[in-house]
Design an enzyme around this catalytic site. Structure first.
Site, PDB file in Angstrom:
ATOM      1  N   TYR A  83       0.848  -1.183   0.000  1.00  0.00           N
ATOM      2  CA  TYR A  83       0.000   0.000   0.000  1.00  0.00           C
ATOM      3  C   TYR A  83       0.892   1.244   0.000  1.00  0.00           C
ATOM      4  O   TYR A  83       1.310   1.709   1.071  1.00  0.00           O
ATOM      5  CB  TYR A  83      -0.894   0.030   1.248  1.00  0.00           C
ATOM      6  CG  TYR A  83      -1.931  -1.082   1.368  1.00  0.00           C
ATOM      7  CD1 TYR A  83      -2.134  -2.021   0.353  1.00  0.00           C
ATOM      8  CD2 TYR A  83      -2.729  -1.171   2.503  1.00  0.00           C
ATOM      9  CE1 TYR A  83      -3.093  -3.018   0.475  1.00  0.00           C
ATOM     10  CE2 TYR A  83      -3.695  -2.170   2.634  1.00  0.00           C
ATOM     11  CZ  TYR A  83      -3.864  -3.087   1.616  1.00  0.00           C
ATOM     12  OH  TYR A  83      -4.825  -4.081   1.746  1.00  0.00           O
ATOM     13  N   LYS A 141      -0.873  -8.161  -2.534  1.00  0.00           N
ATOM     14  CA  LYS A 141      -2.232  -7.669  -2.308  1.00  0.00           C
ATOM     15  C   LYS A 141      -2.205  -6.178  -2.588  1.00  0.00           C
ATOM     16  O   LYS A 141      -1.534  -5.415  -1.873  1.00  0.00           O
ATOM     17  CB  LYS A 141      -2.649  -7.955  -0.860  1.00  0.00           C
ATOM     18  CG  LYS A 141      -4.025  -7.436  -0.525  1.00  0.00           C
ATOM     19  CD  LYS A 141      -4.476  -7.943   0.809  1.00  0.00           C
ATOM     20  CE  LYS A 141      -5.714  -7.198   1.261  1.00  0.00           C
ATOM     21  NZ  LYS A 141      -6.232  -7.639   2.514  1.00  0.00           N
TER      22      LYS A 141
HETATM   23  P1  FBP Z   1     -10.999  -4.998   3.566  1.00  0.00           P
HETATM   24  O1  FBP Z   1     -11.446  -5.947   2.493  1.00  0.00           O
HETATM   25  O2  FBP Z   1     -11.950  -4.983   4.729  1.00  0.00           O
HETATM   26  O3  FBP Z   1     -10.716  -3.643   3.005  1.00  0.00           O
HETATM   27  O4  FBP Z   1      -9.632  -5.578   4.133  1.00  0.00           O
HETATM   28  C1  FBP Z   1      -8.456  -5.485   3.389  1.00  0.00           C
HETATM   29  C2  FBP Z   1      -7.357  -4.888   4.224  1.00  0.00           C
HETATM   30  O5  FBP Z   1      -6.139  -4.866   3.521  1.00  0.00           O
HETATM   31  C3  FBP Z   1      -7.152  -5.579   5.553  1.00  0.00           C
HETATM   32  O6  FBP Z   1      -6.346  -6.717   5.441  1.00  0.00           O
HETATM   33  C4  FBP Z   1      -6.565  -4.478   6.372  1.00  0.00           C
HETATM   34  O7  FBP Z   1      -6.856  -4.571   7.727  1.00  0.00           O
HETATM   35  C5  FBP Z   1      -7.246  -3.272   5.851  1.00  0.00           C
HETATM   36  O8  FBP Z   1      -7.657  -3.551   4.539  1.00  0.00           O
HETATM   37  C6  FBP Z   1      -6.344  -2.068   5.849  1.00  0.00           C
HETATM   38  O9  FBP Z   1      -7.114  -1.019   5.432  1.00  0.00           O
HETATM   39  P2  FBP Z   1      -6.583   0.459   5.339  1.00  0.00           P
HETATM   40  O10 FBP Z   1      -5.158   0.506   5.775  1.00  0.00           O
HETATM   41  O11 FBP Z   1      -6.754   0.822   3.904  1.00  0.00           O
HETATM   42  O12 FBP Z   1      -7.494   1.227   6.220  1.00  0.00           O
END
Ligand code: FBP
Length: 262
Positions: free
Chosen positions: A144, A174
């Site tokens: 991310y 991911k």
């Molecule tokens: P979701 O499908 O609920 O969005 O989960 C994906 C995920 O990557 C989780 O593994 C993680 O906890 C969350 O999103 C992190 O979300 P962010 O940092 O974008 O708030």
């Protein structure tokens, strides 16, 4: 390199992982009276016969029994809370050894490329991949890109995230999908032999979500690691069944929605 759990993490080359690490990442604000219980979500994943449930080590220790539960366990080795402000930084909170003792078949780790703390996460991730692969254990990287000046959802950034996962030895990346179909095809190419799974995101309209997933798979993703769109759904088992129609059976969103509403 032979990774022992890899075949269980895919079904005919496709993957559905149920993410349940949000209790640490976001707090109980995401939960209701049913899904606040980790046992409820583990049972959901187990009954749906998907490719994995993603937990932090504390929840795994108290709720997951590797001998009894028939769903692959993926332990997220790092984490952060949303209470801390500033540049994102997610440090390791669980060792590879502990995760394996708890029954993990694969390991997860979030990297925030572009953050001031990127070097720490790259170093930790490198050490995890080295050890995990020596032991034959697959690794999933949440990539991310975040931090001041980073446009997380731009097509170029998403392709960069995919490539970072490959360069750092992840078996799955991911990443986000911004609905730029051609751009996402390029991102999947950039990931090379690292398999791409898409993030679910906040709960959205059922049909919209299934269309998003269909597109991501058509562009080259092997599946999804979804959380809130499943366990926040009024009928999480049916939502998982609809996702399976798209990911495993290559159905259209229209066909999948029938499964959901039928
Ligand atoms: P979701 O499908 O609920 O969005 O989960 C994906 C995920 O990557 C989780 O593994 C993680 O906890 C969350 O999103 C992190 O979300 P962010 O940092 O974008 O708030």
């Amino acid at each position: 390199m032979k990774l022992s759990g890899l075949d269980k993490l895919t079904t005919n080359g496709k993957s559905i992982f149920l993410a349940y690490d949000q209790g640490l990442e976001h707090g109980p604000v995401d939960f209701n009276l049913s899904n606040i219980d980790p046992g409820f979500v583990i049972r959901l994943a187990e009954r749906a016969r998907i490719n994995g449930i993603i937990l932090h080590h504390g929840v795994a220790e108290k709720y997951f029994d590797a001998k009894r539960h028939r769903v692959p366990l993926i332990i997220k080795l790092n984490g952060k809370t949303r209470l801390r402000q500033g540049e994102p930084c997610s440090y390791q909170v669980c060792s590879v050894d502990r995760a394996l003792r708890l029954g993990a078949l694969a390991l997860g780790y979030t990297i925030y490329p572009g953050s001031e703390y990127e070097p720490v996460m790259l170093r930790e991730f490198g050490a995890i991949v080295e050890k995990a692969h020596r032991l034959g254990v697959p690794v999933i990287a949440w990539v991310y890109p975040r931090g001041s000046g980073v446009d997380e959802y731009s097509t170029d950034t998403i392709a960069y995230a995919a490539r970072i996962a490959l360069e750092l030895g992840a078996d799955f990346a991911k990443i986000h999908y911004n609905r730029d179909f051609e751009g996402f095809k390029w991102a999947c190419k950039a990931a090379g032999n690292t398999k791409v799974v898409v993030v679910g995101g906040p709960k959205t309209n059922d049909y919209e979500f299934l269309c998003y997933l269909r597109e991501a798979i058509d562009a080259g993703a092997v599946g999804t690691a979804v959380g809130r769109n499943v366990w926040q759904h009024e009928n999480p088992a049916k939502m998982l069944a609809a996702i399976k129609e798209i990911v495993y059976k290559n159905k259209t969103p229209e066909q999948a929605i029938k499964k959901l509403n039928g």
